[in-house]
Scaffold this motif. Structure first.
Motif, PDB file in Angstrom:
ATOM      1  N   PHE A  90     -45.654 -15.761  62.443  1.00  0.00           N
ATOM      2  CA  PHE A  90     -46.838 -15.480  63.255  1.00  0.00           C
ATOM      3  C   PHE A  90     -46.300 -15.052  64.614  1.00  0.00           C
ATOM      4  CE2 PHE A  90     -49.898 -16.831  66.497  1.00  0.00           C
ATOM      5  CZ  PHE A  90     -50.987 -16.069  66.102  1.00  0.00           C
ATOM      6  N   VAL A  91     -46.601 -13.824  65.013  1.00  0.00           N
ATOM      7  CA  VAL A  91     -46.119 -13.277  66.277  1.00  0.00           C
ATOM      8  C   VAL A  91     -47.328 -13.069  67.181  1.00  0.00           C
ATOM      9  CG1 VAL A  91     -44.896 -11.381  67.385  1.00  0.00           C
ATOM     10  CG2 VAL A  91     -44.217 -12.124  65.096  1.00  0.00           C
ATOM     11  N   HIS A  92     -47.263 -13.647  68.369  1.00  0.00           N
ATOM     12  CA  HIS A  92     -48.364 -13.533  69.320  1.00  0.00           C
ATOM     13  C   HIS A  92     -47.833 -12.976  70.635  1.00  0.00           C
ATOM     14  CE1 HIS A  92     -52.042 -14.422  71.452  1.00  0.00           C
ATOM     15  NE2 HIS A  92     -51.320 -14.958  72.396  1.00  0.00           N
ATOM     16  N   THR A  93     -48.480 -11.931  71.128  1.00  0.00           N
ATOM     17  CA  THR A  93     -48.177 -11.355  72.438  1.00  0.00           C
ATOM     18  C   THR A  93     -49.466 -11.374  73.250  1.00  0.00           C
ATOM     19  OG1 THR A  93     -48.763  -9.070  71.900  1.00  0.00           O
ATOM     20  CG2 THR A  93     -46.531  -9.782  71.330  1.00  0.00           C
ATOM     21  N   PRO A  94     -49.400 -11.087  74.538  1.00  0.00           N
ATOM     22  CA  PRO A  94     -50.632 -11.064  75.332  1.00  0.00           C
ATOM     23  C   PRO A  94     -51.651 -10.024  74.863  1.00  0.00           C
ATOM     24  CG  PRO A  94     -48.745 -11.221  76.776  1.00  0.00           C
ATOM     25  CD  PRO A  94     -48.215 -10.988  75.392  1.00  0.00           C
ATOM     26  N   VAL A  95     -51.213  -8.988  74.141  1.00  0.00           N
ATOM     27  CA  VAL A  95     -52.139  -7.928  73.750  1.00  0.00           C
ATOM     28  C   VAL A  95     -52.414  -7.853  72.251  1.00  0.00           C
ATOM     29  CG1 VAL A  95     -51.658  -6.473  75.750  1.00  0.00           C
ATOM     30  CG2 VAL A  95     -50.278  -6.238  73.692  1.00  0.00           C
ATOM     31  N   ALA A  96     -51.632  -8.515  71.407  1.00  0.00           N
ATOM     32  CA  ALA A  96     -51.838  -8.415  69.959  1.00  0.00           C
ATOM     33  C   ALA A  96     -51.206  -9.606  69.252  1.00  0.00           C
ATOM     34  CB  ALA A  96     -51.236  -7.121  69.435  1.00  0.00           C
ATOM     35  N   SER A  97     -51.634  -9.806  68.007  1.00  0.00           N
ATOM     36  CA  SER A  97     -51.056 -10.854  67.164  1.00  0.00           C
ATOM     37  C   SER A  97     -50.896 -10.325  65.750  1.00  0.00           C
ATOM     38  CB  SER A  97     -51.963 -12.083  67.124  1.00  0.00           C
ATOM     39  OG  SER A  97     -52.036 -12.680  68.386  1.00  0.00           O
ATOM     40  N   TRP A  98     -49.859 -10.791  65.068  1.00  0.00           N
ATOM     41  CA  TRP A  98     -49.617 -10.457  63.679  1.00  0.00           C
ATOM     42  C   TRP A  98     -49.339 -11.745  62.933  1.00  0.00           C
ATOM     43  CZ3 TRP A  98     -47.485  -7.986  67.832  1.00  0.00           C
ATOM     44  CH2 TRP A  98     -47.850  -6.656  68.027  1.00  0.00           C
ATOM     45  N   ASP A  99     -49.755 -11.803  61.670  1.00  0.00           N
ATOM     46  CA  ASP A  99     -49.606 -13.014  60.880  1.00  0.00           C
ATOM     47  C   ASP A  99     -48.942 -12.691  59.550  1.00  0.00           C
ATOM     48  OD1 ASP A  99     -49.810 -15.658  60.228  1.00  0.00           O
ATOM     49  OD2 ASP A  99     -51.920 -15.587  59.679  1.00  0.00           O
ATOM     50  N   ASN A 100     -48.155 -13.648  59.056  1.00  0.00           N
ATOM     51  CA  ASN A 100     -47.509 -13.586  57.752  1.00  0.00           C
ATOM     52  C   ASN A 100     -46.598 -12.369  57.613  1.00  0.00           C
ATOM     53  OD1 ASN A 100     -46.943 -14.719  55.304  1.00  0.00           O
ATOM     54  ND2 ASN A 100     -48.655 -13.776  54.252  1.00  0.00           N
ATOM     55  N   LEU A 101     -45.715 -12.195  58.561  1.00  0.00           N
ATOM     56  CA  LEU A 101     -44.786 -11.069  58.568  1.00  0.00           C
ATOM     57  C   LEU A 101     -43.380 -11.511  58.185  1.00  0.00           C
ATOM     58  CD1 LEU A 101     -45.554  -9.461  62.034  1.00  0.00           C
ATOM     59  CD2 LEU A 101     -46.290  -8.635  59.821  1.00  0.00           C
ATOM     60  N   PRO A 102     -42.632 -10.656  57.503  1.00  0.00           N
ATOM     61  CA  PRO A 102     -41.189 -10.858  57.458  1.00  0.00           C
ATOM     62  C   PRO A 102     -40.624 -10.293  58.760  1.00  0.00           C
ATOM     63  CG  PRO A 102     -41.797  -8.992  56.104  1.00  0.00           C
ATOM     64  CD  PRO A 102     -43.068  -9.569  56.658  1.00  0.00           C
ATOM     65  N   LEU A 103     -39.724 -10.994  59.382  1.00  0.00           N
ATOM     66  CA  LEU A 103     -39.250 -10.589  60.699  1.00  0.00           C
ATOM     67  C   LEU A 103     -37.742 -10.742  60.765  1.00  0.00           C
ATOM     68  CD1 LEU A 103     -40.085  -9.847  63.647  1.00  0.00           C
ATOM     69  CD2 LEU A 103     -40.238 -12.292  64.080  1.00  0.00           C
ATOM     70  N   ARG A 104     -37.068  -9.732  61.287  1.00  0.00           N
ATOM     71  CA  ARG A 104     -35.626  -9.799  61.526  1.00  0.00           C
ATOM     72  C   ARG A 104     -35.399  -9.511  62.999  1.00  0.00           C
ATOM     73  NH1 ARG A 104     -31.050  -7.142  57.950  1.00  0.00           N
ATOM     74  NH2 ARG A 104     -31.331  -9.145  56.963  1.00  0.00           N
ATOM     75  N   ILE A 105     -34.747 -10.441  63.664  1.00  0.00           N
ATOM     76  CA  ILE A 105     -34.436 -10.302  65.084  1.00  0.00           C
ATOM     77  C   ILE A 105     -32.931 -10.169  65.188  1.00  0.00           C
ATOM     78  CG2 ILE A 105     -34.557 -11.368  67.362  1.00  0.00           C
ATOM     79  CD1 ILE A 105     -36.928 -13.037  66.222  1.00  0.00           C
ATOM     80  N   SER A 106     -32.475  -9.082  65.777  1.00  0.00           N
ATOM     81  CA  SER A 106     -31.037  -8.900  65.944  1.00  0.00           C
ATOM     82  C   SER A 106     -30.764  -8.449  67.365  1.00  0.00           C
ATOM     83  CB  SER A 106     -30.479  -7.881  64.945  1.00  0.00           C
ATOM     84  OG  SER A 106     -31.019  -6.608  65.195  1.00  0.00           O
ATOM     85  N   GLY A 107     -29.598  -8.776  67.835  1.00  0.00           N
ATOM     86  CA  GLY A 107     -29.239  -8.395  69.188  1.00  0.00           C
ATOM     87  C   GLY A 107     -27.771  -8.630  69.462  1.00  0.00           C
ATOM     88  N   THR A 108     -27.348  -8.135  70.571  1.00  0.00           N
ATOM     89  CA  THR A 108     -25.971  -8.289  71.014  1.00  0.00           C
ATOM     90  C   THR A 108     -25.986  -8.902  72.405  1.00  0.00           C
ATOM     91  OG1 THR A 108     -25.371  -6.304  69.793  1.00  0.00           O
ATOM     92  CG2 THR A 108     -23.809  -7.065  71.438  1.00  0.00           C
ATOM     93  N   LEU A 109     -25.188  -9.927  72.592  1.00  0.00           N
ATOM     94  CA  LEU A 109     -25.085 -10.556  73.900  1.00  0.00           C
ATOM     95  C   LEU A 109     -24.201  -9.727  74.814  1.00  0.00           C
ATOM     96  CD1 LEU A 109     -24.548 -14.287  72.898  1.00  0.00           C
ATOM     97  CD2 LEU A 109     -26.634 -13.227  73.729  1.00  0.00           C
ATOM     98  N   GLN A 110     -24.442  -9.833  76.083  1.00  0.00           N
ATOM     99  CA  GLN A 110     -23.563  -9.204  77.057  1.00  0.00           C
ATOM    100  C   GLN A 110     -22.194  -9.867  76.966  1.00  0.00           C
ATOM    101  OE1 GLN A 110     -24.249  -6.623  79.031  1.00  0.00           O
ATOM    102  NE2 GLN A 110     -26.292  -6.486  78.151  1.00  0.00           N
ATOM    103  N   PRO A 111     -21.118  -9.163  77.282  1.00  0.00           N
ATOM    104  CA  PRO A 111     -19.774  -9.717  77.125  1.00  0.00           C
ATOM    105  C   PRO A 111     -19.554 -11.060  77.822  1.00  0.00           C
ATOM    106  CG  PRO A 111     -19.639  -7.384  77.586  1.00  0.00           C
ATOM    107  CD  PRO A 111     -21.086  -7.767  77.720  1.00  0.00           C
ATOM    108  N   ASP A 112     -20.171 -11.289  78.967  1.00  0.00           N
ATOM    109  CA  ASP A 112     -19.929 -12.537  79.689  1.00  0.00           C
ATOM    110  C   ASP A 112     -21.054 -13.555  79.502  1.00  0.00           C
ATOM    111  OD1 ASP A 112     -21.802 -11.143  81.099  1.00  0.00           O
ATOM    112  OD2 ASP A 112     -21.002 -11.669  83.058  1.00  0.00           O
ATOM    113  N   ALA A 113     -21.940 -13.347  78.519  1.00  0.00           N
ATOM    114  CA  ALA A 113     -23.102 -14.224  78.347  1.00  0.00           C
ATOM    115  C   ALA A 113     -22.718 -15.637  77.895  1.00  0.00           C
ATOM    116  CB  ALA A 113     -24.078 -13.613  77.356  1.00  0.00           C
ATOM    117  N   CYS A 114     -21.630 -15.768  77.178  1.00  0.00           N
ATOM    118  CA  CYS A 114     -21.243 -17.083  76.646  1.00  0.00           C
ATOM    119  C   CYS A 114     -20.177 -17.780  77.489  1.00  0.00           C
ATOM    120  CB  CYS A 114     -20.736 -16.932  75.212  1.00  0.00           C
ATOM    121  SG  CYS A 114     -22.002 -16.435  74.061  1.00  0.00           S
ATOM    122  N   LYS A 115     -19.797 -17.174  78.589  1.00  0.00           N
ATOM    123  CA  LYS A 115     -18.783 -17.796  79.448  1.00  0.00           C
ATOM    124  C   LYS A 115     -19.355 -19.035  80.118  1.00  0.00           C
ATOM    125  CE  LYS A 115     -15.929 -13.996  81.046  1.00  0.00           C
ATOM    126  NZ  LYS A 115     -15.575 -13.220  82.236  1.00  0.00           N
TER     127      LYS A 115
END
Length: 126
Positions: A90-115
């Protein structure tokens, strides 16, 4: 469109690099191959698309707040890469909502994010 003409157009813009932009370029390529569209028409369509895309993108907030609730099936935290697979989200934003979705979140951290960062506390000693 010839490869030399494509390179002459320059680097792909944000609009052309989007999923919709890539689909549009593919359709324009097909129309051009069928001789249903000439190079001038292609340029006009792409210019109109990029103008409209830029106008809409300027309306999007620079930072989005959203809430995601669901069942996490899988996650991967390798190096700088992060990947989360969520089902029944269930994804809720200030302007819309979606329900019962398959969702994949991917990203890359900045090089110094884990320091580990060291705090410097200045002591005021008289």
């Amino acid at each position: 469109m010839a490869e030399a003409d494509r390179k002459a157009e320059g680097c792909p813009s944000t609009a052309r690099g989007s999923l919709v932009g890539e689909c549009l370029v593919s359709v324009l390529d097909d129309l051009e191959a069928e001789a249903s569209l000439n190079a001038e028409g292609r340029k006009k369509v792409l210019a109109a698309f990029e103008t409209a895309f830029s106008e809409e993108l300027s309306r999007v907030p620079r930072f989005w707040h959203l809430s995601v609730k669901g069942t996490m099936n899988q996650f991967h935290l390798g190096g700088q890469e992060r990947l989360f697979d969520v089902t029944e989200a269930f994804v809720h934003t200030p302007v819309a909502s979606w329900d019962n979705l398959p969702l994949r979140i991917s990203g890359t951290l900045q090089p110094d994010a884990c320091k580990r960062r060291r705090r410097n506390i200045a002591a005021n000693i008289d």
